[in-house]
Design a protein around this motif. Structure first.
Motif, PDB file in Angstrom:
ATOM      1  N   PHE A   8       0.829  -1.207   0.000  1.00  0.00           N
ATOM      2  CA  PHE A   8       0.000   0.000   0.000  1.00  0.00           C
ATOM      3  C   PHE A   8       0.864   1.257   0.000  1.00  0.00           C
ATOM      4  CE2 PHE A   8      -1.772   3.350   2.738  1.00  0.00           C
ATOM      5  CZ  PHE A   8      -2.840   3.742   1.952  1.00  0.00           C
ATOM      6  N   ILE A   9       1.863   1.297   0.884  1.00  0.00           N
ATOM      7  CA  ILE A   9       2.660   2.507   1.065  1.00  0.00           C
ATOM      8  C   ILE A   9       3.584   2.752  -0.124  1.00  0.00           C
ATOM      9  CG2 ILE A   9       4.694   1.657   2.297  1.00  0.00           C
ATOM     10  CD1 ILE A   9       2.606   4.655   3.338  1.00  0.00           C
ATOM     11  N   THR A  10       4.002   1.691  -0.803  1.00  0.00           N
ATOM     12  CA  THR A  10       4.871   1.866  -1.959  1.00  0.00           C
ATOM     13  C   THR A  10       4.094   1.929  -3.260  1.00  0.00           C
ATOM     14  OG1 THR A  10       5.221  -0.520  -2.129  1.00  0.00           O
ATOM     15  CG2 THR A  10       6.857   0.755  -0.869  1.00  0.00           C
ATOM     16  N   GLY A  11       2.786   1.826  -3.163  1.00  0.00           N
ATOM     17  CA  GLY A  11       1.952   1.909  -4.356  1.00  0.00           C
ATOM     18  C   GLY A  11       1.952   3.310  -4.941  1.00  0.00           C
ATOM     19  N   GLY A  12       1.645   3.398  -6.209  1.00  0.00           N
ATOM     20  CA  GLY A  12       1.650   4.674  -6.905  1.00  0.00           C
ATOM     21  C   GLY A  12       0.682   5.690  -6.333  1.00  0.00           C
ATOM     22  N   ASN A  13      -0.491   5.252  -5.899  1.00  0.00           N
ATOM     23  CA  ASN A  13      -1.485   6.201  -5.421  1.00  0.00           C
ATOM     24  C   ASN A  13      -1.025   6.939  -4.168  1.00  0.00           C
ATOM     25  OD1 ASN A  13      -3.154   5.470  -7.488  1.00  0.00           O
ATOM     26  ND2 ASN A  13      -4.369   4.055  -6.268  1.00  0.00           N
ATOM     27  N   VAL A  14      -0.378   6.266  -3.253  1.00  0.00           N
ATOM     28  CA  VAL A  14       0.071   6.912  -2.021  1.00  0.00           C
ATOM     29  C   VAL A  14       1.168   7.926  -2.330  1.00  0.00           C
ATOM     30  CG1 VAL A  14       1.186   6.527   0.210  1.00  0.00           C
ATOM     31  CG2 VAL A  14      -0.592   4.980  -0.569  1.00  0.00           C
ATOM     32  N   ILE A  15       2.085   7.554  -3.197  1.00  0.00           N
ATOM     33  CA  ILE A  15       3.173   8.460  -3.571  1.00  0.00           C
ATOM     34  C   ILE A  15       2.595   9.681  -4.280  1.00  0.00           C
ATOM     35  CG2 ILE A  15       5.299   8.685  -4.903  1.00  0.00           C
ATOM     36  CD1 ILE A  15       5.493   6.739  -2.498  1.00  0.00           C
ATOM     37  N   GLU A  16       1.683   9.468  -5.208  1.00  0.00           N
ATOM     38  CA  GLU A  16       1.056  10.585  -5.916  1.00  0.00           C
ATOM     39  C   GLU A  16       0.293  11.483  -4.948  1.00  0.00           C
ATOM     40  OE1 GLU A  16      -1.318   8.678  -8.859  1.00  0.00           O
ATOM     41  OE2 GLU A  16       0.414   8.017 -10.020  1.00  0.00           O
ATOM     42  N   PHE A  17      -0.380  10.885  -3.988  1.00  0.00           N
ATOM     43  CA  PHE A  17      -1.120  11.669  -2.998  1.00  0.00           C
ATOM     44  C   PHE A  17      -0.163  12.499  -2.144  1.00  0.00           C
ATOM     45  CE2 PHE A  17      -3.163  12.035   1.231  1.00  0.00           C
ATOM     46  CZ  PHE A  17      -4.221  12.852   0.853  1.00  0.00           C
ATOM     47  N   ALA A  18       0.945  11.903  -1.736  1.00  0.00           N
ATOM     48  CA  ALA A  18       1.928  12.626  -0.931  1.00  0.00           C
ATOM     49  C   ALA A  18       2.491  13.814  -1.707  1.00  0.00           C
ATOM     50  CB  ALA A  18       3.054  11.687  -0.497  1.00  0.00           C
ATOM     51  N   VAL A  19       2.808  13.607  -2.963  1.00  0.00           N
ATOM     52  CA  VAL A  19       3.305  14.701  -3.794  1.00  0.00           C
ATOM     53  C   VAL A  19       2.238  15.783  -3.929  1.00  0.00           C
ATOM     54  CG1 VAL A  19       4.011  15.312  -6.148  1.00  0.00           C
ATOM     55  CG2 VAL A  19       4.974  13.289  -5.040  1.00  0.00           C
ATOM     56  N   ALA A  20       0.992  15.384  -4.110  1.00  0.00           N
ATOM     57  CA  ALA A  20      -0.096  16.359  -4.231  1.00  0.00           C
ATOM     58  C   ALA A  20      -0.254  17.179  -2.962  1.00  0.00           C
ATOM     59  CB  ALA A  20      -1.409  15.646  -4.568  1.00  0.00           C
ATOM     60  N   VAL A  21      -0.147  16.543  -1.802  1.00  0.00           N
ATOM     61  CA  VAL A  21      -0.277  17.270  -0.532  1.00  0.00           C
ATOM     62  C   VAL A  21       0.872  18.267  -0.372  1.00  0.00           C
ATOM     63  CG1 VAL A  21      -0.144  16.993   1.980  1.00  0.00           C
ATOM     64  CG2 VAL A  21      -1.619  15.502   0.639  1.00  0.00           C
ATOM     65  N   ILE A  22       2.078  17.845  -0.706  1.00  0.00           N
ATOM     66  CA  ILE A  22       3.234  18.741  -0.599  1.00  0.00           C
ATOM     67  C   ILE A  22       3.084  19.911  -1.564  1.00  0.00           C
ATOM     68  CG2 ILE A  22       5.722  18.907  -1.023  1.00  0.00           C
ATOM     69  CD1 ILE A  22       5.868  15.984   0.061  1.00  0.00           C
ATOM     70  N   MET A  23       2.663  19.640  -2.790  1.00  0.00           N
ATOM     71  CA  MET A  23       2.470  20.707  -3.778  1.00  0.00           C
ATOM     72  C   MET A  23       1.355  21.654  -3.341  1.00  0.00           C
ATOM     73  SD  MET A  23       4.740  20.526  -6.065  1.00  0.00           S
ATOM     74  CE  MET A  23       4.046  21.699  -7.197  1.00  0.00           C
ATOM     75  N   ALA A  24       0.296  21.115  -2.778  1.00  0.00           N
ATOM     76  CA  ALA A  24      -0.802  21.969  -2.316  1.00  0.00           C
ATOM     77  C   ALA A  24      -0.324  22.894  -1.204  1.00  0.00           C
ATOM     78  CB  ALA A  24      -1.975  21.111  -1.833  1.00  0.00           C
ATOM     79  N   GLY A  25       0.496  22.378  -0.299  1.00  0.00           N
ATOM     80  CA  GLY A  25       1.058  23.221   0.762  1.00  0.00           C
ATOM     81  C   GLY A  25       1.929  24.328   0.192  1.00  0.00           C
ATOM     82  N   ALA A  26       2.734  23.985  -0.805  1.00  0.00           N
ATOM     83  CA  ALA A  26       3.599  24.985  -1.425  1.00  0.00           C
ATOM     84  C   ALA A  26       2.769  26.034  -2.166  1.00  0.00           C
ATOM     85  CB  ALA A  26       4.578  24.315  -2.382  1.00  0.00           C
ATOM     86  N   ILE A  27       1.751  25.588  -2.881  1.00  0.00           N
ATOM     87  CA  ILE A  27       0.881  26.534  -3.586  1.00  0.00           C
ATOM     88  C   ILE A  27       0.175  27.428  -2.582  1.00  0.00           C
ATOM     89  CG2 ILE A  27      -1.239  26.718  -4.961  1.00  0.00           C
ATOM     90  CD1 ILE A  27      -0.273  24.254  -6.519  1.00  0.00           C
ATOM     91  N   GLY A  28      -0.249  26.860  -1.453  1.00  0.00           N
ATOM     92  CA  GLY A  28      -0.901  27.649  -0.418  1.00  0.00           C
ATOM     93  C   GLY A  28       0.017  28.739   0.123  1.00  0.00           C
ATOM     94  N   LEU A  29       1.288  28.400   0.336  1.00  0.00           N
ATOM     95  CA  LEU A  29       2.246  29.399   0.821  1.00  0.00           C
ATOM     96  C   LEU A  29       2.477  30.495  -0.214  1.00  0.00           C
ATOM     97  CD1 LEU A  29       4.921  27.138   2.570  1.00  0.00           C
ATOM     98  CD2 LEU A  29       3.270  28.665   3.651  1.00  0.00           C
TER      99      LEU A  29
END
Length: 133
Positions: A8-29
């Motif tokens: 689950f943790i090494t699956g593509g969806n989790v990695i993509e979600f993590a990248v999306a959360v980080i990008m959303a935080g950066a866009i928010g800043l």
């Protein structure tokens, strides 16, 4: 269970979600900085130099002792900060709308791209070529 978690943790969806959360935080800043340092001073200029950050409704004023030290801090409704937050929300929503719109446009073009022949069509072509020989 550990193996399932690893998958689950090494699956593509989790990695993509993590990248999306980080990008959303950066866009928010970035948007917060844009609103606080560019948009709000511009708006303040046209509203007579008013700074929205300082707009508030004081419920209880701060009390000071004889030495001027704060005994109890001011209790206020900071509606100016809330206005800044609403502007941030609108800008982030608009940026996300533009990103999703561009993504959907690219995806639509990819979906409309002509697909190659099916296996049956290829086999029929091979059969017809062999029949001609």
């Amino acid at each position: 269970m550990l193996k399932e978690f690893k998958e689950f943790i090494t699956g593509g969806n989790v990695i993509e979600f993590a990248v999306a959360v980080i990008m959303a935080g950066a866009i928010g800043l970035v948007v917060t900085g844009f609103v606080n340092f560019i948009v709000m001073p511009f708006v303040g200029h046209f509203t007579g130099g008013m700074d929205f950050k300082d707009m508030k409704y004081v419920l209880d004023a701060a009390t000071l002792d004889a030495a001027g030290k704060v005994v109890s801090p001011e209790n206020a409704i900071m509606y100016g900060e809330w206005i800044n937050t609403i502007i941030n929300l609108l800008i982030v929503g608009f940026v996300m709308f533009l990103i999703v719109k561009a993504y959907n446009k690219v995806k639509k073009k990819a979906d409309e791209a002509p697909a190659g022949p099916t296996q049956e069509e290829l086999l029929s072509q091979i059969r017809d070529l062999l029949a001609k020989k």
